[in-house]
Design a protein around this motif. Structure first.
Motif, PDB file in Angstrom:
ATOM      1  N   ASP A  35       0.968  -1.192  -0.225  1.00 25.45           N
ATOM      2  CA  ASP A  35       0.079  -0.313  -0.190  1.00 25.45           C
ATOM      3  C   ASP A  35       0.480   1.581   0.121  1.00 25.45           C
TER       4      ASP A  35
ATOM      5  N   HIS B  17      -6.497  12.321   0.881  1.00 23.49           N
ATOM      6  CA  HIS B  17      -6.511  10.388   1.012  1.00 23.49           C
ATOM      7  C   HIS B  17      -7.244  10.539   2.274  1.00 23.49           C
TER       8      HIS B  17
ATOM      9  N   ILE C  23      -8.935   7.627   4.504  1.00 26.85           N
ATOM     10  CA  ILE C  23      -9.102   5.816   4.461  1.00 26.85           C
ATOM     11  C   ILE C  23     -10.060   5.978   5.795  1.00 26.85           C
TER      12      ILE C  23
ATOM     13  N   GLU D  87     -10.150  11.094  -1.277  1.00 24.76           N
ATOM     14  CA  GLU D  87      -9.695   9.658  -2.463  1.00 24.76           C
ATOM     15  C   GLU D  87      -9.628   8.688  -1.699  1.00 24.76           C
ATOM     16  N   HIS D  88     -10.315   7.780  -2.215  1.00 23.95           N
ATOM     17  CA  HIS D  88     -10.507   6.340  -1.426  1.00 23.95           C
ATOM     18  C   HIS D  88     -11.871   6.901  -0.789  1.00 23.95           C
TER      19      HIS D  88
ATOM     20  N   GLN E  80     -12.713   4.950   1.933  1.00 24.14           N
ATOM     21  CA  GLN E  80     -12.696   3.544   2.272  1.00 24.14           C
ATOM     22  C   GLN E  80     -13.598   3.440   3.510  1.00 24.14           C
TER      23      GLN E  80
ATOM     24  N   GLN F 143     -12.160   3.298  -5.673  1.00 22.36           N
ATOM     25  CA  GLN F 143     -10.869   2.164  -5.873  1.00 22.36           C
ATOM     26  C   GLN F 143     -12.236   0.769  -6.127  1.00 22.36           C
TER      27      GLN F 143
ATOM     28  N   HIS G 295     -10.123  -2.053  -3.963  1.00 24.83           N
ATOM     29  CA  HIS G 295      -9.486  -2.150  -2.624  1.00 24.83           C
ATOM     30  C   HIS G 295     -10.802  -2.847  -1.757  1.00 24.83           C
TER      31      HIS G 295
ATOM     32  N   ASP H  47      -5.328   2.827  -7.921  1.00 26.96           N
ATOM     33  CA  ASP H  47      -4.789   2.939  -7.165  1.00 26.96           C
ATOM     34  C   ASP H  47      -3.059   2.257  -7.293  1.00 26.96           C
TER      35      ASP H  47
END
Length: 546
Positions: free
Chosen positions: A159, A349, A351, A380-381, A383, A403, A406, A444
């Protein structure tokens, strides 16, 4: 005189037709600005741009066009990866690749084989993942020493959020028991307090600043290598998530020379010491849309696999640990304000659910103070997002840049790291779309393989390549095929202010398209990941053929 004029007009007409190309006998699909999916059997383009799409009846409208038989293959718009690392991918293809290694011993054997043919000096590689190994524990420098102890070795986790070094590398970097851990980082230590050899997030800098910098020749080779690879996968445009000063120069140089291998949307790295200087040059936009630099990449937290993602509650498998914030909220707000003041978007970013909340708070505060809401800012992400925060993306016009691969790569690890309550807003693609957010999809790379059909497969099935789990992981968040394709094309283009130039095969847009061996919309969902690109066309030019 009239005859002469007629001859000139005829010659001019022939010249125009000579520049017109028509591909027919295809199964063509494209999203549209109106939100529909259009289908066609014929694509006409001229001077690098789309003239028309339609059925066989339009062939007669262009009697002197250069005609190409598509042989009933499927034609799609060129795919856009909205989050990758181009030079990192090139380097990864050129250096020691540890992806998929199942043990320390397997890593060690690959390392020895690579070292035997690698130039003297530092050895670098990437791709290890301790969650695939027996015991799932972080490795140590001593374990690397068993394979290479006379040269410094630095191996980056898959990662990118941790490095594993041998003792030689730590010695050259001056790392010892008394070395301080920088804020936003973690040095994994042995029971005796000595550094183990694993450095997470900002602690990576203790080591990597000692690696000799890449030469211009190496960067050029990495760009060429990555470009060739991406085109072979049907990617005609990539968003480069965090370029440093040397790469900023390289991209502009290659754009002026008209030698960029594909379209690049660059995000300036917020951590680069030259950020202010780069911002002062203003937005960079090449007239043929090969290069656009108009955003700043900011890091708020680390990654889930290395337990660096910042969480609101403890990690399920590490009590008392909530991950790492790499920037404080005041620091984030300073970076946002700096970006907006130069007309740059901010792509941050985040997460973990704590990081996403703090980033959203930061955006909201700066929007209220100085504006910037219309700059198509992104997280970004995105998640792990608390369900209460998902709706804030829409309210604040924040684009979730996600993504899909992921989710299927992380699903087993995520269930170890997080409890079910923490997973309620995890990889929540359909929830984002349902509320009206646009998803910019990517891979990514080189964290994941760059193949976009792996991402499309993950988006549509929420399953691994071997179709597990049976009904998909948290299947309520799957996308349908049209939604997934749009996320990898038109909505990715929107996230870069390029929806009127790229992302679909509508009249006047660049003729970026691919021919593939299976019909994406008709093939069994399990086979989407196996689709092969046969041809890639960029601005009406064939740039890859299988």
């Amino acid at each position: 005189m009239k005859l002469f004029v007629r001859l000139v007009l005829l010659l001019c007409s022939s010249a125009i037709y000579a520049q017109t190309t028509l591909i027919h006998n295809v199964h063509g699909y494209s999203p549209t600005q109106k939100g529909e999916l259009t289908t066609f059997t014929t694509l006409v383009f001229k001077d690098g741009k789309v003239v028309k799409t339609g059925n066989d009846s339009i062939i007669d409208e262009f009697p002197q066009a250069n005609k190409i038989d598509g042989k009933e293959r499927t034609l799609l718009p060129g795919l856009i990866d909205a989050h990758g690392h181009i030079i990192g991918l090139g380097n990864n293809l050129l250096q020691l690749d540890l992806r998929g290694s199942q043990s320390v011993n397997e890593v060690g054997k690959k390392l020895q084989a690579y070292a035997a043919q690698a130039p003297k000096g530092w050895i670098t590689g990437r791709g290890w993942d301790q969650t695939l190994w027996p015991g799932k524990q972080f490795p140590t420098a001593r374990q690397l020493d068993e394979y290479i102890n006379d040269r410094p070795v630095v191996l980056t986790r898959v990662d990118g959020h941790a490095v594993w070094t041998n003792s030689k590398a730590m010695a050259l970097a001056g790392i010892n028991k008394d070395s301080d851990t920088p804020p936003g980082g973690e040095v994994i230590r042995l029971n005796n307090g000595q550094p183990s050899g694993v450095f997470i997030d900002k602690a990576e800098q203790l080591i990597v600043t000692h690696i000799p910098p890449a030469t211009d020749e190496q960067r050029q080779l990495a760009l060429n290598t990555a470009g060739k690879h991406l085109l072979s996968l049907g990617i005609t445009s990539a968003h480069d998530a965090g370029i440093e000063y040397a790469t900023w120069h390289l991209y502009q140089q290659r754009a002026k020379q008209h030698t960029l291998p594909l379209r690049i949307y660059g995000m300036l790295s917020a951590g680069d010491s030259h950020l202010s200087e780069m911002l002062k040059h203003g937005v960079i936009k090449e007239k043929n849309d090969y290069l656009s630099i108009r955003s700043v990449k900011i890091y708020a937290d680390g990654a889930l696999g290395s337990r660096g993602a910042a969480l609101l509650e403890d990690y399920h498998d590490r009590k008392g640990h909530k991950g790492l914030m790499l920037e404080t909220q005041p620091q984030l707000e300073t970076l946002l304000k700096q970006s907006f003041s130069h007309g740059y978007s901010a792509h941050t970013h985040a997460i973990g659910d704590k990081a996403n909340r703090i980033v959203l708070d930061s955006y909201e505060n700066i929007f209220n103070k100085v504006g910037g809401k219309l700059l198509r800012n992104r997280i970004e992400h995105a998640q792990i997002v608390h369900p209460n925060d998902i709706k804030r993306f829409k309210a604040l016009s924040i684009i979730p840049s996600m993504q899909p691969i992921h989710a299927t790569s992380d699903m087993h690890m995520a269930e170890q790291r997080l409890n079910n309550e923490q997973l309620r807003g995890a990889y929540a693609w359909q929830t984002f779309l349902t509320q009206g957010s646009k998803i910019a999809a990517g891979s990514d790379f080189p964290v994941e393989l760059a193949n976009p059909f792996h991402g499309l497969h993950a988006a549509v099935t929420r399953m691994s390549r071997n179709s597990q789990p049976k009904n998909g992981w948290r299947a309520q968040e799957t996308l349908n095929r049209e939604q997934a394709l749009r996320a990898f094309t038109l909505d990715a283009a929107y996230a870069a202010f390029q929806e009127y130039k790229l992302g679909s095969l509508e009249q006047g847009k660049w003729a970026d398209f691919i021919l593939v061996d299976k019909d994406y919309f008709k093939v069994n969902a399990a086979q989407i990941a196996d689709i092969q690109v046969l041809q890639t066309w960029l601005a009406g030019n064939l740039v890859y053929q299988r």
